[in-house]
Every structure is written in structure tokens, then in C-alpha cells.
Scaffold this motif. Structure first.
Motif, PDB file in Angstrom:
ATOM      1  N   UNK A  65       0.821  -1.214   0.000  1.00  0.00           N
ATOM      2  CA  UNK A  65       0.000   0.000   0.000  1.00  0.00           C
ATOM      3  C   UNK A  65       0.853   1.261   0.000  1.00  0.00           C
ATOM      4  N   UNK A  66       1.659   1.437   1.031  1.00  0.00           N
ATOM      5  CA  UNK A  66       2.385   2.696   1.191  1.00  0.00           C
ATOM      6  C   UNK A  66       3.398   2.892   0.075  1.00  0.00           C
ATOM      7  N   UNK A  67       4.216   1.881  -0.196  1.00  0.00           N
ATOM      8  CA  UNK A  67       5.260   2.046  -1.204  1.00  0.00           C
ATOM      9  C   UNK A  67       4.684   2.117  -2.614  1.00  0.00           C
ATOM     10  N   UNK A  68       3.596   1.413  -2.873  1.00  0.00           N
ATOM     11  CA  UNK A  68       2.947   1.548  -4.173  1.00  0.00           C
ATOM     12  C   UNK A  68       2.410   2.964  -4.347  1.00  0.00           C
ATOM     13  N   UNK A  69       1.866   3.533  -3.271  1.00  0.00           N
ATOM     14  CA  UNK A  69       1.412   4.913  -3.327  1.00  0.00           C
ATOM     15  C   UNK A  69       2.581   5.857  -3.572  1.00  0.00           C
ATOM     16  N   UNK A  70       3.697   5.635  -2.872  1.00  0.00           N
ATOM     17  CA  UNK A  70       4.886   6.455  -3.112  1.00  0.00           C
ATOM     18  C   UNK A  70       5.346   6.336  -4.561  1.00  0.00           C
ATOM     19  N   UNK A  71       5.296   5.129  -5.101  1.00  0.00           N
ATOM     20  CA  UNK A  71       5.749   4.914  -6.472  1.00  0.00           C
ATOM     21  C   UNK A  71       4.887   5.689  -7.463  1.00  0.00           C
ATOM     22  N   UNK A  72       3.573   5.659  -7.284  1.00  0.00           N
ATOM     23  CA  UNK A  72       2.697   6.401  -8.180  1.00  0.00           C
ATOM     24  C   UNK A  72       2.899   7.905  -8.026  1.00  0.00           C
ATOM     25  N   UNK A  73       3.100   8.366  -6.800  1.00  0.00           N
ATOM     26  CA  UNK A  73       3.324   9.803  -6.588  1.00  0.00           C
ATOM     27  C   UNK A  73       4.618  10.256  -7.236  1.00  0.00           C
ATOM     28  N   UNK A  74       5.674   9.472  -7.068  1.00  0.00           N
ATOM     29  CA  UNK A  74       6.956   9.836  -7.669  1.00  0.00           C
ATOM     30  C   UNK A  74       6.880   9.809  -9.190  1.00  0.00           C
ATOM     31  N   UNK A  75       6.157   8.840  -9.732  1.00  0.00           N
ATOM     32  CA  UNK A  75       6.043   8.756 -11.187  1.00  0.00           C
ATOM     33  C   UNK A  75       5.186   9.895 -11.752  1.00  0.00           C
ATOM     34  N   UNK A  76       4.200  10.369 -11.000  1.00  0.00           N
ATOM     35  CA  UNK A  76       3.346  11.447 -11.497  1.00  0.00           C
ATOM     36  C   UNK A  76       3.981  12.819 -11.335  1.00  0.00           C
ATOM     37  N   UNK A  77       4.862  12.984 -10.349  1.00  0.00           N
ATOM     38  CA  UNK A  77       5.494  14.278 -10.135  1.00  0.00           C
ATOM     39  C   UNK A  77       6.574  14.526 -11.181  1.00  0.00           C
ATOM     40  N   UNK A  78       6.655  15.772 -11.591  1.00  0.00           N
ATOM     41  CA  UNK A  78       7.692  16.171 -12.540  1.00  0.00           C
ATOM     42  C   UNK A  78       8.900  16.646 -11.739  1.00  0.00           C
ATOM     43  N   UNK A  79       9.752  15.708 -11.359  1.00  0.00           N
ATOM     44  CA  UNK A  79      10.889  16.014 -10.506  1.00  0.00           C
ATOM     45  C   UNK A  79      12.084  16.408 -11.371  1.00  0.00           C
ATOM     46  N   UNK A  80      12.662  17.533 -11.054  1.00  0.00           N
ATOM     47  CA  UNK A  80      13.853  17.995 -11.760  1.00  0.00           C
ATOM     48  C   UNK A  80      15.080  17.394 -11.075  1.00  0.00           C
ATOM     49  N   UNK A  81      15.647  16.376 -11.690  1.00  0.00           N
ATOM     50  CA  UNK A  81      16.773  15.674 -11.076  1.00  0.00           C
ATOM     51  C   UNK A  81      18.000  16.572 -10.989  1.00  0.00           C
ATOM     52  N   UNK A  82      18.230  17.364 -12.009  1.00  0.00           N
ATOM     53  CA  UNK A  82      19.410  18.228 -12.006  1.00  0.00           C
ATOM     54  C   UNK A  82      19.342  19.257 -10.887  1.00  0.00           C
ATOM     55  N   UNK A  83      18.157  19.743 -10.604  1.00  0.00           N
ATOM     56  CA  UNK A  83      18.020  20.728  -9.523  1.00  0.00           C
ATOM     57  C   UNK A  83      18.249  20.080  -8.160  1.00  0.00           C
ATOM     58  N   UNK A  84      17.838  18.828  -8.023  1.00  0.00           N
ATOM     59  CA  UNK A  84      18.048  18.146  -6.743  1.00  0.00           C
ATOM     60  C   UNK A  84      19.526  17.855  -6.494  1.00  0.00           C
ATOM     61  N   UNK A  85      20.291  17.702  -7.553  1.00  0.00           N
ATOM     62  CA  UNK A  85      21.706  17.396  -7.398  1.00  0.00           C
ATOM     63  C   UNK A  85      22.550  18.629  -7.095  1.00  0.00           C
ATOM     64  N   UNK A  86      21.966  19.807  -7.211  1.00  0.00           N
ATOM     65  CA  UNK A  86      22.741  21.011  -6.954  1.00  0.00           C
ATOM     66  C   UNK A  86      23.140  21.079  -5.476  1.00  0.00           C
ATOM     67  N   UNK A  87      24.406  21.332  -5.220  1.00  0.00           N
ATOM     68  CA  UNK A  87      24.909  21.408  -3.856  1.00  0.00           C
ATOM     69  C   UNK A  87      25.039  20.078  -3.156  1.00  0.00           C
ATOM     70  N   UNK A  88      25.038  18.970  -3.937  1.00  0.00           N
ATOM     71  CA  UNK A  88      25.118  17.637  -3.325  1.00  0.00           C
ATOM     72  C   UNK A  88      26.464  17.424  -2.650  1.00  0.00           C
ATOM     73  N   UNK A  89      27.542  17.802  -3.323  1.00  0.00           N
ATOM     74  CA  UNK A  89      28.880  17.561  -2.789  1.00  0.00           C
ATOM     75  C   UNK A  89      29.213  18.490  -1.633  1.00  0.00           C
ATOM     76  N   UNK A  90      28.468  19.589  -1.482  1.00  0.00           N
ATOM     77  CA  UNK A  90      28.749  20.498  -0.368  1.00  0.00           C
ATOM     78  C   UNK A  90      28.421  19.870   0.977  1.00  0.00           C
ATOM     79  N   UNK A  91      27.471  18.939   0.979  1.00  0.00           N
ATOM     80  CA  UNK A  91      27.048  18.297   2.221  1.00  0.00           C
ATOM     81  C   UNK A  91      27.659  16.912   2.391  1.00  0.00           C
ATOM     82  N   UNK A  92      28.629  16.551   1.552  1.00  0.00           N
ATOM     83  CA  UNK A  92      29.189  15.210   1.620  1.00  0.00           C
ATOM     84  C   UNK A  92      29.992  14.996   2.901  1.00  0.00           C
ATOM     85  N   UNK A  93      30.837  15.952   3.269  1.00  0.00           N
ATOM     86  CA  UNK A  93      31.675  15.793   4.460  1.00  0.00           C
ATOM     87  C   UNK A  93      30.830  15.723   5.738  1.00  0.00           C
ATOM     88  N   UNK A  94      29.859  16.653   5.967  1.00  0.00           N
ATOM     89  CA  UNK A  94      29.008  16.483   7.172  1.00  0.00           C
ATOM     90  C   UNK A  94      28.203  15.195   7.162  1.00  0.00           C
TER      91      UNK A  94
END
Length: 204
Positions: A65-94
């Protein structure tokens, strides 16, 4: 090595690998699928501990139930992967520092001194008519009744807070206000006009 130990280490390795892929996979859909695999592996470990009710609840509730719902939500959302990766390496050390502290804590807690085979042996075999569901319900609603109710209240507050934080009122959305509908008066909606009849209008 016995068969149960082999199955335990197999499920444990799958669980650790899938959990690691949940946070390292670049595609959000793949992350959700790896999380489903993690829950299925954890359910297998529950079966080895003879907690069949918890295992089937984990599969039905979370995986089914829960993960299938998450899967449908993630598939329906237009997620910008490049924007999520911005500043990724800045938080690597912490992040590595926090992960290291957590690993040390888990090694200390899960050491042989606390969770060894002598302190926590394999559960004994139960009778044929034994029901762990009945035992779980008896313990949950007697000894842990107040913590169970407290957890339910915390979840309810979390649901209300999530709805309040994500609810946005739009000006172009049409909606009804029940309090205004109940408190309306006839004079506010109906207006009687005195108009002359057709004969009087033609005679004049």
C-alpha cells in the motif's frame, strides 16, 4: 552453518544492499523500488524470528500500500533531477561524519556484549496451535497500551500538520462556506420590486 543462518545472512545482505541503493540511486523511481525490496527482506527476517503477523503486516501495509502509493506519486510528479543534485557535494563531508557516528553507535550497541547468541538466543519452537498475533495483541493492549495510544496521537498530529503545511488556498478555486450558507437571510438573497403592469405602462 545451518540453513536458518544462511537464510538470515542472505536476507540481511539483501536488506543492507537495497537500503544503500535507496540513498545512492539517482532515479527516484529506482529508490522506491529498492525500498520495496528492503521491506520484503525485512519481512523475511521477521519470518525467521517466528513473527509471522509482523512480516505479513509489513508486506501488506508497506509494500502493498504505502510504497505503491509512493511509487505512483513519484512517477506522477515532474521532478527535476538536475536541480536536486545542486549542492550535493557540499554536504558530503558532514553527511560522512554523521554516518560515521551512527555506524560507531550501531557497532557498540549491536556488539556481542549486548546482542550476542548468549544474550539473545534463537527463539524456541512453539506449539502447533500457538498464535503470535494473539500474544502480540495481549502485550500491546495491556503493558504498552499508553505508549500505543500516544503513538497514535503523534501520528494524528503529524497528519494534521502535513495537511496544514501543504494546503494552499487559490483565489480561482470555487468553494462553499457552510457557515455563510446556514446564516444567510431571505433579505440577502431575494428582493421584491414593485413594477407597473402592462396596461398601466401602455396607458401612460
Amino acid at each position: 552453518m545451518s540453513f536458518s543462518s544462511f537464510v538470515f545472512y542472505l536476507f540481511a545482505l539483501i536488506l543492507l544492499g537495497s537500503a544503500l541503493r535507496v540513498i545512492t540511486a539517482r532515479n527516484p523511481v529506482h529508490c522506491v523500488l529498492y525500498l520495496v525490496l528492503s521491506f520484503a527482506s525485512a519481512a523475511g527476517l521477521w519470518v525467521l524470528l517466528e513473527a509471522e503477523f509482523l512480516a505479513i503486516a509489513l508486506v501488506l501495509v508497506y509494500v502493498g500500500a504505502v510504497m505503491v502509493l509512493f511509487l505512483f506519486v513519484v512517477m506522477m510528479l515532474d521532478i527535476n533531477i538536475e536541480r536536486l543534485r545542486e549542492g550535493y557535494w557540499d554536504y558530503l563531508v558532514p553527511a560522512l561524519a554523521v554516518a560515521g557516528v551512527m555506524v560507531v553507535e550501531m557497532l557498540v550497541v549491536l556488539g556481542g556484549r549486548y546482542f550476542g547468541l548468549l544474550e539473545m538466543p534463537q527463539p524456541e519452537a512453539v506449539a502447533a496451535g500457538h498464535s503470535n498475533t494473539r500474544d502480540l495483541g495481549r502485550v500491546l493492549y495491556t503493558f504498552y497500551a499508553y505508549p500505543f495510544e500516544l503513538a497514535a496521537v503523534v501520528l494524528l498530529v503529524a497528519i494534521i500538520a502535513a495537511i496544514a503545511l501543504t494546503l494552499r488556498s487559490r483565489k480561482d478555486t470555487r468553494y462553499q462556506n457552510p457557515s455563510q450558507q446556514v446564516g444567510v437571510r431571505k433579505a440577502d438573497r431575494v428582493r421584491v420590486l414593485n413594477m407597473p403592469s402592462e396596461k398601466q405602462a401602455n396607458g401612460s
